[in-house]
Design a protein around this motif. Structure first.
Motif, PDB file in Angstrom:
ATOM      1  N   PHE A  99      -1.452   8.664  -0.648  1.00 30.49           N
ATOM      2  CA  PHE A  99      -2.598   9.180  -1.397  1.00 30.49           C
ATOM      3  C   PHE A  99      -2.145   9.884  -2.676  1.00 30.49           C
ATOM      4  O   PHE A  99      -2.778   9.752  -3.736  1.00 30.49           O
ATOM      5  CB  PHE A  99      -3.397  10.154  -0.533  1.00 30.49           C
ATOM      6  N   SER A 100      -1.044  10.634  -2.598  1.00 31.55           N
ATOM      7  CA  SER A 100      -0.560  11.369  -3.757  1.00 31.55           C
ATOM      8  C   SER A 100      -0.072  10.426  -4.846  1.00 31.55           C
ATOM      9  O   SER A 100      -0.288  10.675  -6.040  1.00 31.55           O
ATOM     10  CB  SER A 100       0.573  12.317  -3.338  1.00 31.55           C
ATOM     11  N   ILE A 101       0.599   9.345  -4.445  1.00 30.16           N
ATOM     12  CA  ILE A 101       1.037   8.345  -5.424  1.00 30.16           C
ATOM     13  C   ILE A 101      -0.171   7.730  -6.122  1.00 30.16           C
ATOM     14  O   ILE A 101      -0.192   7.562  -7.345  1.00 30.16           O
ATOM     15  CB  ILE A 101       1.883   7.256  -4.744  1.00 30.16           C
ATOM     16  N   VAL A 102      -1.186   7.413  -5.336  1.00 30.63           N
ATOM     17  CA  VAL A 102      -2.389   6.806  -5.900  1.00 30.63           C
ATOM     18  C   VAL A 102      -3.084   7.764  -6.869  1.00 30.63           C
ATOM     19  O   VAL A 102      -3.490   7.375  -7.972  1.00 30.63           O
ATOM     20  CB  VAL A 102      -3.354   6.383  -4.779  1.00 30.63           C
ATOM     21  N   ILE A 103      -3.218   9.028  -6.489  1.00 28.60           N
ATOM     22  CA  ILE A 103      -3.858  10.007  -7.371  1.00 28.60           C
ATOM     23  C   ILE A 103      -3.062  10.167  -8.657  1.00 28.60           C
ATOM     24  O   ILE A 103      -3.626  10.255  -9.758  1.00 28.60           O
ATOM     25  CB  ILE A 103      -4.008  11.355  -6.640  1.00 28.60           C
TER      26      ILE A 103
ATOM     27  N   ILE B 122     -12.589  -0.231   4.620  1.00 30.42           N
ATOM     28  CA  ILE B 122     -13.653  -1.158   4.231  1.00 30.42           C
ATOM     29  C   ILE B 122     -14.489  -0.569   3.092  1.00 30.42           C
ATOM     30  O   ILE B 122     -14.800  -1.254   2.107  1.00 30.42           O
ATOM     31  CB  ILE B 122     -14.545  -1.481   5.443  1.00 30.42           C
ATOM     32  N   VAL B 123     -14.848   0.697   3.211  1.00 29.16           N
ATOM     33  CA  VAL B 123     -15.655   1.365   2.180  1.00 29.16           C
ATOM     34  C   VAL B 123     -14.911   1.381   0.847  1.00 29.16           C
ATOM     35  O   VAL B 123     -15.505   1.142  -0.219  1.00 29.16           O
ATOM     36  CB  VAL B 123     -16.006   2.798   2.630  1.00 29.16           C
ATOM     37  N   LEU B 124     -13.612   1.639   0.883  1.00 25.76           N
ATOM     38  CA  LEU B 124     -12.813   1.654  -0.342  1.00 25.76           C
ATOM     39  C   LEU B 124     -12.825   0.289  -1.026  1.00 25.76           C
ATOM     40  O   LEU B 124     -13.012   0.200  -2.246  1.00 25.76           O
ATOM     41  CB  LEU B 124     -11.370   2.053  -0.023  1.00 25.76           C
ATOM     42  N   TYR B 125     -12.632  -0.764  -0.262  1.00 25.55           N
ATOM     43  CA  TYR B 125     -12.598  -2.114  -0.849  1.00 25.55           C
ATOM     44  C   TYR B 125     -13.937  -2.466  -1.489  1.00 25.55           C
ATOM     45  O   TYR B 125     -13.990  -2.995  -2.610  1.00 25.55           O
ATOM     46  CB  TYR B 125     -12.242  -3.133   0.225  1.00 25.55           C
TER      47      TYR B 125
ATOM     48  N   LEU C  96      -2.346   0.146  -2.553  1.00 26.30           N
ATOM     49  CA  LEU C  96      -1.560   1.186  -1.888  1.00 26.30           C
ATOM     50  C   LEU C  96      -2.396   1.953  -0.867  1.00 26.30           C
ATOM     51  O   LEU C  96      -1.923   2.258   0.240  1.00 26.30           O
ATOM     52  CB  LEU C  96      -0.988   2.155  -2.925  1.00 26.30           C
ATOM     53  N   LEU C  97      -3.642   2.244  -1.231  1.00 27.24           N
ATOM     54  CA  LEU C  97      -4.504   2.950  -0.286  1.00 27.24           C
ATOM     55  C   LEU C  97      -4.841   2.082   0.922  1.00 27.24           C
ATOM     56  O   LEU C  97      -4.888   2.563   2.069  1.00 27.24           O
ATOM     57  CB  LEU C  97      -5.791   3.402  -0.974  1.00 27.24           C
ATOM     58  N   GLU C  98      -5.070   0.791   0.685  1.00 25.77           N
ATOM     59  CA  GLU C  98      -5.358  -0.102   1.810  1.00 25.77           C
ATOM     60  C   GLU C  98      -4.143  -0.233   2.723  1.00 25.77           C
ATOM     61  O   GLU C  98      -4.285  -0.307   3.954  1.00 25.77           O
ATOM     62  CB  GLU C  98      -5.791  -1.481   1.298  1.00 25.77           C
TER      63      GLU C  98
ATOM     64  N   PHE D  48      -5.139  -0.206 -11.609  1.00 27.29           N
ATOM     65  CA  PHE D  48      -6.285   0.037 -10.729  1.00 27.29           C
ATOM     66  C   PHE D  48      -6.105  -0.674  -9.388  1.00 27.29           C
ATOM     67  O   PHE D  48      -6.215  -0.059  -8.319  1.00 27.29           O
ATOM     68  CB  PHE D  48      -7.578  -0.444 -11.403  1.00 27.29           C
ATOM     69  N   TRP D  49      -5.790  -1.972  -9.434  1.00 31.76           N
ATOM     70  CA  TRP D  49      -5.665  -2.721  -8.183  1.00 31.76           C
ATOM     71  C   TRP D  49      -4.379  -2.380  -7.439  1.00 31.76           C
ATOM     72  O   TRP D  49      -4.313  -2.514  -6.212  1.00 31.76           O
ATOM     73  CB  TRP D  49      -5.781  -4.217  -8.441  1.00 31.76           C
TER      74      TRP D  49
END
Length: 284
Positions: free
Chosen positions: A171-175, A245-248, A211-213, A205-206
């Motif tokens: 999550f930290s990498i993504v943020i 699922i919600v994220l995608y 990474l989150l998925e 973005f993708w």
């Protein structure tokens, strides 16, 4: 501020486990929460002090960029909140808390300050390293051990704590990567070579969504293979499946040509961040 509040409360409750929430635990939580929020103001304020020219392009509504506050007021707020946070940590007598506050401030200075060998935000790897060091390591270990020490229990790293650290690492990498996507225009003009500037908005973005998925998929596997009680495994698996699922679905709705749409998706990622911290105390 919301992220800091959620993370401190969540990790503190995780340290409690099945123990009762006593007055000692409440005092320890306040001892952690107050300086953590003050330090959050200090670090964000420090970043705005050195980012006025960038923020006038990317975020003109901020107090320094808009001229609502003078530079002197911004420096005073950052310095006073940072000093108050360190003082509160020192008065608590908790070395894990003090180490977390001091370490966070040191990385905040390295991230933002425009001095030789500093301003690490200009370099994607160093910028990401600052954020994940604080969000994925310092916050988890510091506030977990602070609560354990306050209650007189040994500072033992548990499996739920390792899970929280591993998940928040992703999550930290993504943020760290995602936060720069809406700011490409100003960063490019100021010569700040973020990954979004170098590789392009859509690719980064993708990458963030992927990474989150991966993090959610890893969490599901960890839950299924866990030796926890069946209801805990079922609840954790269902929660992370739903979040993935919600994220995608939310990512598919984002317009890559609209900075406001990308910024809205970024704020949605923060909501997932809050949701994870709300769930973490239930891990067994």
């Amino acid at each position: 501020m919301i992220g800091t509040f959620c993370s401190v409360c969540s990790i503190s409750l995780l340290a409690l486990g099945q123990l009762d929430f006593t007055m000692a635990a409440a005092i320890a939580l306040v001892q952690a929460l107050l300086p953590a929020l003050l330090m959050n103001v200090c670090i964000v304020g420090l970043n705005q002090v050195f980012d006025i020219s960038v923020d006038r392009i990317n975020k003109p509504y901020l107090p320094l960029a808009s001229g609502e506050w003078s530079l002197e007021v911004g420096i005073m707020v950052a310095a006073s909140t940072g000093g108050a946070a360190l003082l509160a940590g020192w008065l608590s007598g908790s070395w894990p808390l003090m180490a977390t506050l001091a370490g966070s401030l040191a990385l905040g200075i390295a991230y933002s300050t425009d001095l030789p060998f500093l301003r690490w935000k200009r370099y994607p790897l160093l910028a990401a390293g600052c954020i994940l060091s604080v969000r994925a390591v310092m916050v988890q270990l510091g506030f977990f051990f602070h609560m354990k020490q306050a209650l007189g229990y040994p500072a033992v790293i548990t499996r739920p704590l390792l899970f929280a650290m591993g998940f928040m690492l992703f999550f930290s990498i993504v943020i760290a990567l995602f936060k720069d996507i809406p700011d490409v225009r100003g960063d490019r003009r100021e010569g700040i070579q973020t990954l979004s500037v170098r590789a392009g908005v859509s690719k980064v973005f993708w990458l963030c969504i992927t990474l989150l998925e991966v993090a959610y998929a890893g969490a599901i596997c960890a839950c299924l293979l866990s030796s926890s009680v069946w209801w805990s495994r079922l609840m954790a698996t269902a929660f992370h499946t739903a979040m993935g699922i919600v994220l995608y679905l939310r990512a598919r709705q984002t317009d890559m040509n609209d900075s406001s749409s990308i910024a809205a998706c970024y704020m949605f990622v923060w909501k997932l961040f809050y949701a994870e911290y709300l769930f973490i105390p239930f891990l067994r």
